[in-house]
Each structure stands twice: as C-alpha cells, then as structure tokens.
Design an enzyme around this catalytic site. Structure first.
Site, short mmCIF file in Angstrom:
data_model
loop_
_atom_site.label_atom_id
_atom_site.label_comp_id
_atom_site.label_asym_id
_atom_site.label_seq_id
_atom_site.Cartn_x
_atom_site.Cartn_y
_atom_site.Cartn_z
N GLY A 12 -2.55 -8.57 12.76
CA GLY A 12 -3.16 -7.25 12.87
C GLY A 12 -3.85 -6.77 11.63
O GLY A 12 -3.80 -5.58 11.30
N HIS A 40 0.83 -1.22 0.00
CA HIS A 40 0.00 0.00 0.00
C HIS A 40 0.86 1.26 0.00
O HIS A 40 0.39 2.33 0.36
CB HIS A 40 -0.97 0.00 1.20
CG HIS A 40 -2.08 -1.00 1.04
ND1 HIS A 40 -3.00 -1.26 2.01
CD2 HIS A 40 -2.41 -1.82 0.00
CE1 HIS A 40 -3.85 -2.19 1.58
NE2 HIS A 40 -3.51 -2.55 0.38
N1 APR Z 1 -2.43 -6.37 17.87
C1 APR Z 1 -2.94 -7.23 16.95
N2 APR Z 1 -4.07 -6.98 16.24
C2 APR Z 1 -4.69 -5.80 16.47
C3 APR Z 1 -4.22 -4.85 17.41
C4 APR Z 1 -3.03 -5.18 18.12
N3 APR Z 1 -2.50 -4.35 19.04
N4 APR Z 1 -5.07 -3.78 17.40
C5 APR Z 1 -6.01 -4.05 16.48
N5 APR Z 1 -5.81 -5.26 15.94
C6 APR Z 1 -6.53 -5.93 14.85
C7 APR Z 1 -8.01 -5.66 14.79
O1 APR Z 1 -8.70 -6.64 15.55
C8 APR Z 1 -8.28 -5.82 13.28
O2 APR Z 1 -8.45 -7.20 12.99
O3 APR Z 1 -5.99 -5.38 13.66
C9 APR Z 1 -6.98 -5.36 12.63
C10 APR Z 1 -7.05 -3.97 12.05
O4 APR Z 1 -7.92 -4.01 10.95
P1 APR Z 1 -8.08 -2.72 10.02
O5 APR Z 1 -8.26 -1.52 10.88
O6 APR Z 1 -9.11 -3.04 9.00
O7 APR Z 1 -6.65 -2.55 9.32
P2 APR Z 1 -6.10 -3.32 8.06
O8 APR Z 1 -6.54 -4.74 8.03
O9 APR Z 1 -4.65 -3.05 8.01
O10 APR Z 1 -6.81 -2.53 6.83
C11 APR Z 1 -6.38 -2.87 5.53
O11 APR Z 1 -7.63 -1.00 4.64
O12 APR Z 1 -8.28 1.20 4.64
C12 APR Z 1 -7.41 0.30 4.09
O13 APR Z 1 -5.35 0.91 3.17
C13 APR Z 1 -5.99 0.68 4.40
O14 APR Z 1 -4.11 -0.80 4.62
C14 APR Z 1 -5.42 -0.55 5.09
C15 APR Z 1 -6.38 -1.65 4.65
#
Ligand code: APR
Length: 266
Positions: free
Chosen positions: A208, A122
């Site tokens: 995560g 990304h």
């Molecule tokens: N440790 C492990 N997991 C965690 C923690 C932590 N401290 N805090 C939150 N989480 C988990 C949440 O439970 C969730 O499953 O991390 C995940 C975060 O999910 P999203 O907020 O959707 O982030 P992500 O999966 O990276 O999103 C993907 O979406 O908007 C786009 O480009 C953006 O790269 C991003 C993509």
C-alpha cells in the site's frame, strides 16, 4: 492461487521478512490515501497542508480551509479500526516470519492489531510533542478526534490569534503541543533502524505505498541491494520495483498470503 501469491508465500514462509506499509494499508479502514484519485493531496495542496509552516499560515490566513482539512482528518480517524490486513501482519510476526513493520502511516493501526515491533518513520498522530518543553504525551484516538474537533470549532467560530492557540496542551508544562507526525521537510524517526533492518532482511514486503516519497521509498532498493527479494502488494500504481507484484487490496491479499505462508512453513 495466483502465481504471484504462490511465489510470495514461498518467500515469506522462509521468514526474515521486513514489511514496509503506506497509506493503502489503511484505505479499507476508511483513511484516505494521499495520491489516489480523491486522496488527501488531491483535495488539499501538500505544499500548504503537508508542511508545519503551511498549516500555521493557514490558521491565520485561511482558517476555513484549515478547518475543512482538520475535519477531514477527524472523520478519517474517528471510525478507523485495524483491518484484516493489519491482523494478518501481526499473525505473521507472531509466527516468527515477520521481523518488524516499518510504516509511513501515523494512525497507530498496526499496534492496535497487536503488531509488536512497529517503526513509525513518519511519526504518529497518537502522540503529542510539546513545542515548549519538548516532552511527549501518548494520546488515544478519541483524544485526537476531540482535539481536532475543538480546533475545527475554534477556526470556524472565532478569530484565531495564532496556530498555537488551537493546539492541544502539553500535560507536563501546559504549553502548545503538536501532533507528532513528520511533515514534509522534517527529520524522519528511527530511519537508521529501518535502514539496518532493510539490509538484514531476506524479504521486503511493501504494502500500500506508491513509493513516491523518499527516503522511505529507498528501503526496498536498500533491501534488494543487500540481497533480499522484494514483494509488492498494491491496489493501484506503485513505483516500488519488485521481484513479485500482487495487484489487490491489502485487506484481501494479506490474509491469503498469511494463510499460504503459514501452511508452507509447516
Ligand atoms: N490496498 C493496497 N494498496 C492500496 C489500497 C488498498 N486497499 N488502496 C490504495 N492502495 C495503494 C495505491 O495504489 C498507492 O500505490 O496504496 C498506495 C498509496 O500511495 P500514497 O497515497 O502515495 O501513500 P504513501 O505511499 O503512504 O505516501 C507516502 O507521502 O504524503 C506523504 O507522509 C505522507 O506517508 C505519506 C507518504
């Protein structure tokens, strides 16, 4: 040690691990996730704040809202440093168990923790891409924060003639340069390489990520279809289908997983 952690350590200790990380990896570093309660997309509409056209429109139509978003980004990035989870992944790479980290994050924390092979599908906030000549500049976290601060002040103080007027300048041609992250609807970076690694790995370790955004979220299934086992570490809900699921924070689970995997390896 939980059964999940024990099984995950047994798998990781055999090497050939490809890691896929998401925003949860940096949550303990103070960078908000996107879809957790209170996350970025909980506070800012992704259809406006997650697309380049949306941001450009906000700059002239709703400058105060854009200023609030950029100020939130600056606050998150200013204090962010790699956490124990980032360090644990770098240690597993150093020991030859992790082949690479494919990250959806744009914060540069894996590289700062000394992971060597990091594929930023990304893009990255620590790189600017010129809208005029197309060349890129690598920038430091401080320079990113200074640029965001200047944009916030500009949006709050004066009339903003255009989005480009608040962008940083290209060091090659002086043109407007945008942070080199991949906004919704834009082409991912190095995704073919990420897919190839997913077909070759023995274990895909997803940390995560909610598994909500494709094509990044297709990588665990690509790995599994090629015969790999999938291990997930998440503090909350995730759509990633896995053989082993460890509920917990990356900064707490990964150091224990690294310890147990390295002990099992020897
Ligand atoms: N440790 C492990 N997991 C965690 C923690 C932590 N401290 N805090 C939150 N989480 C988990 C949440 O439970 C969730 O499953 O991390 C995940 C975060 O999910 P999203 O907020 O959707 O982030 P992500 O999966 O990276 O999103 C993907 O979406 O908007 C786009 O480009 C953006 O790269 C991003 C993509």
């Amino acid at each position: 040690m939980s059964a999940g952690l024990h099984e995950a350590a047994r798998l990781v200790s055999g090497g050939g691990v490809l890691v896929l990380t998401g925003a949860g990896m940096s949550e303990e570093a103070g960078i908000p996730t996107f879809r957790d309660p209170g996350g970025l997309w909980d506070r800012f509409d992704p259809s406006e704040f997650g697309t380049w056209q949306g941001l450009a429109g906000l700059a002239t139509r709703r400058p105060d809202d854009l200023a609030e978003f950029l100020a939130a980004l600056r606050r998150a990035l200013a204090g962010a440093r790699p956490g124990p989870g980032h360090v644990a992944l770098a240690r597993l790479e150093e020991a030859g168990l992790v082949e690479a980290v494919v990250t959806q994050n744009v914060d540069g924390l894996h590289q700062e923790a000394r992971s060597r092979r990091v594929i930023e599908i990304h893009g990255s906030f620590l790189r600017h891409r010129c809208l005029r000549c197309g060349r890129t500049d690598t920038v430091t976290r401080d320079e990113v924060c200074e640029g965001l601060e200047r944009a916030v002040v500009g949006l709050r103080q004066a009339f903003v003639p255009s989005f480009e007027s608040i962008l940083p300048r290209c060091s090659w041609c002086g043109g407007p340069a945008r942070p080199d992250f991949v906004a919704f609807g834009e082409t991912l970076r190095d995704f073919e390489e990420a897919e190839r690694l997913a077909t070759e790995c023995r274990v895909l370790l997803a940390v995560g990520t909610s598994g909500e955004v494709f094509p990044a979220a297709s990588l665990p299934e690509t790995a599994r279809s090629a015969g790999a086992r999938v291990v997930v570490i998440a503090a909350g809900p995730t759509a990633v289908a896995a053989d082993v699921v460890i509920q917990g924070k990356a900064g707490e689970v990964l150091p224990r997983l690294a310890e147990a995997s390295l002990a099992a390896k020897d």
